[in-house]
Scaffold this active site. Structure first.
Site, PDB file in Angstrom:
ATOM      1  N   GLY A 102       0.813  -1.251  -0.033  1.00  0.00           N
ATOM      2  CA  GLY A 102       0.100  -0.112   0.108  1.00  0.00           C
ATOM      3  C   GLY A 102       0.615   1.196  -0.131  1.00  0.00           C
ATOM      4  CB  ILE A 128       1.652   4.393   4.688  1.00  0.00           C
ATOM      5  CG1 ILE A 128       0.822   5.800   4.688  1.00  0.00           C
ATOM      6  CG2 ILE A 128       2.641   4.807   5.775  1.00  0.00           C
ATOM      7  CD1 ILE A 128      -0.141   6.009   5.676  1.00  0.00           C
ATOM      8  CG  ASN A 141      -8.059  -0.800  -1.224  1.00  0.00           C
ATOM      9  OD1 ASN A 141      -8.719  -0.581  -2.256  1.00  0.00           O
ATOM     10  ND2 ASN A 141      -8.649  -0.714   0.137  1.00  0.00           N
ATOM     11  CB  SER A 183      -6.010   7.145  11.572  1.00  0.00           C
ATOM     12  OG  SER A 183      -6.540   8.537  11.071  1.00  0.00           O
ATOM     13  CE1 TYR A 228      -9.536   3.956   8.198  1.00  0.00           C
ATOM     14  CE2 TYR A 228      -9.939   6.316   8.928  1.00  0.00           C
ATOM     15  CZ  TYR A 228      -9.132   5.168   8.716  1.00  0.00           C
ATOM     16  OH  TYR A 228      -7.555   5.600   8.480  1.00  0.00           O
ATOM     17  CE  LYS A 261      -6.795   2.591  10.462  1.00  0.00           C
ATOM     18  NZ  LYS A 261      -5.745   1.538  10.197  1.00  0.00           N
ATOM     19  CG  ASN A 283      -4.345  15.000   6.707  1.00  0.00           C
ATOM     20  OD1 ASN A 283      -4.313  15.121   7.750  1.00  0.00           O
ATOM     21  ND2 ASN A 283      -5.336  15.305   5.671  1.00  0.00           N
TER      22      ASN A 283
END
Ligand SMILES: O=c1ccn([C@@H]2O[C@H](COP(=O)(O)OP(=O)(O)O[C@H]3O[C@H](CO)[C@@H](O)[C@H](O)[C@H]3O)[C@@H](O)[C@H]2O)c(=O)[nH]1
Length: 357
Positions: free
Chosen positions: A10, A12, A35, A124, A148, A152, A178
């Protein structure tokens, strides 16, 4: 001994794999490529000149996850794998809970079975909900605003409980602000499915001519120019933060949360002009209604990471924009087809952005 990176193909994850390999770690990647693209794996090898094992496996597949631990001497895990689209999570909550929570449970059960108790978790800043003051420090109250975000938050709590049950675990909860930018090779970067939800990929797709104009979500926020303010952080800085967290969990026990941000906020309109300056491209935009659920302002207090992880972001907004643009220009369709030389009719300084060979 190797580091298992879940979701290593992905956005990151791939940048973190590059930093790990460059620092001399052996890595094993697990990804289900839902993804992400296998091409990202090839490019990590291309950048680093190193090969590594990559498994096309879903974390929900307990038997196959078990096999990874049987076949490899895993010493620690960096856990990125998870679904991450806020809007989609509202429509598909069960999918999000099943994938993100159950996936993490399978991972932790397997880690426990093989006595691997060092974990860096991809959390996050969404766990802060809508904080009323800034900068945001790790001891702020936590709140989830959508499924979502709740996954987390729930995973953070599960990992706390795990540590309470067995004090030999060591867990770092990394709360990202971000992430934008890309590796400066232009070979890996963010490759969203369909129309991007996030600001920077949207801007780069407008600049490259794939989208017509940017919609700026609201200009009536109580900010310097009325548009939303966020803490944008270069993905390579973020990746470096994972290596520091890995060192921390390797040398201690406990559960600690860390903000990974720069501590600086930029508005949407400031990002548009920073990007225009870095790329030499115009980004046409129009102001539209604010996006429901968006906070006016969000930026980190990054002091804890600086003190305890000895990490701080070093790349500035110009580097973030330049690197995002280089990735977009070299890969107008993401990983789908690699285009070595892309001649955009809109480009003014294109030679700066071709893939380094
Ligand atoms: O087309 C767009 C997209 C975004 N924005 C604005 O740009 C800013 C940044 O938005 P975006 O890139 O979507 O990031 P966030 O909404 O801040 O959400 C990110 O950051 C959160 C943590 O803070 C994570 O939970 C999310 O997964 C991640 O997408 C916000 O002010 C948005 O209103 C626009 O004006 N137009």
């Amino acid at each position: 001994m190797a580091i298992l990176v879940t979701g290593g193909a992905g956005y990151i994850g791939s940048h973190t794999c590059v930093e790990l390999l460059n620092a001399g770690y052996e890595i094993v990647v697990l990804d289900n490529f839902i993804n992400s693209k296998p091409e990202a794996i090839k490019r990590i090898s291309e950048i680093t000149g190193q090969s590594f094992k990559s498994y096309n496996i879903d974390l929900l597949d307990e038997k196959k996850v078990n096999e990874i631990f049987l076949e490899n001497a895993i010493e620690a895990v960096i856990h990125f794998a998870g679904l991450k689209a806020v809007g989609e999570s509202v429509y598909l909550p069960l999918r999000y809970y099943h994938n993100n929570i159950t996936g993490t449970l399978v991972l932790c059960e397997t880690m426990k079975k093989y006595n691997v108790k060092k974990l860096v978790f991809s959390s996050s800043a969404t766990v802060y909900g809508m904080p009323g003051k800034f900068p945001i420090s790790e001891d702020f109250p936590l709140e989830a605003l959508n499924p979502y975000g709740r996954t987390k938050l729930m995973i953070e709590e599960i990992l706390h409980d795990l540590y309470v049950s067995d004090n030999s675990w060591s867990v770092a909860l990394l709360r990202y602000f971000n992430p934008i930018g890309a590796h400066d090779s232009g070979l890996i970067g963010e490759d969203p499915n369909g129309i991007p939800n996030n600001l920077m990929p949207y801007i780069t797709q407008v600049a490259v001519g794939k989208l017509e104009e940017l919609n700026v979500f609201g200009n009536q926020y109580p900010t310097k120019d009325g548009s939303g303010v966020r803490d944008y952080i270069h993905v390579v800085d973020l990746a470096a933060g994972h290596l520091k967290a890995l060192q921390k969990v390797s040398n201690s026990t406990g559960v600690e949360a860390y903000n990974l941000g720069t501590g600086k906020g930029y508005s949407v309109l400031e990002m548009v002009s920073a990007f225009e300056k870095a790329s030499g491209k115009k980004v046409p935009y129009k102001i539209v209604e604010a996006r429901p659920g968006d906070a006016a302002v969000c930026y980190a207090d990054p002091v804890k990471a600086k003190q305890e992880l000895k990490w701080a972001a070093v790349k500035n907004i110009n580097e973030m924009c330049k690197d995002s643009w280089r990735w977009q220009v070299n890969n107008p369709n993401g990983y789908d087809n690699k285009i070595e030389v892309f001649q955009s009719p809109h480009m003014s300084k294109s030679e700066d952005f071709f893939i380094k060979s």
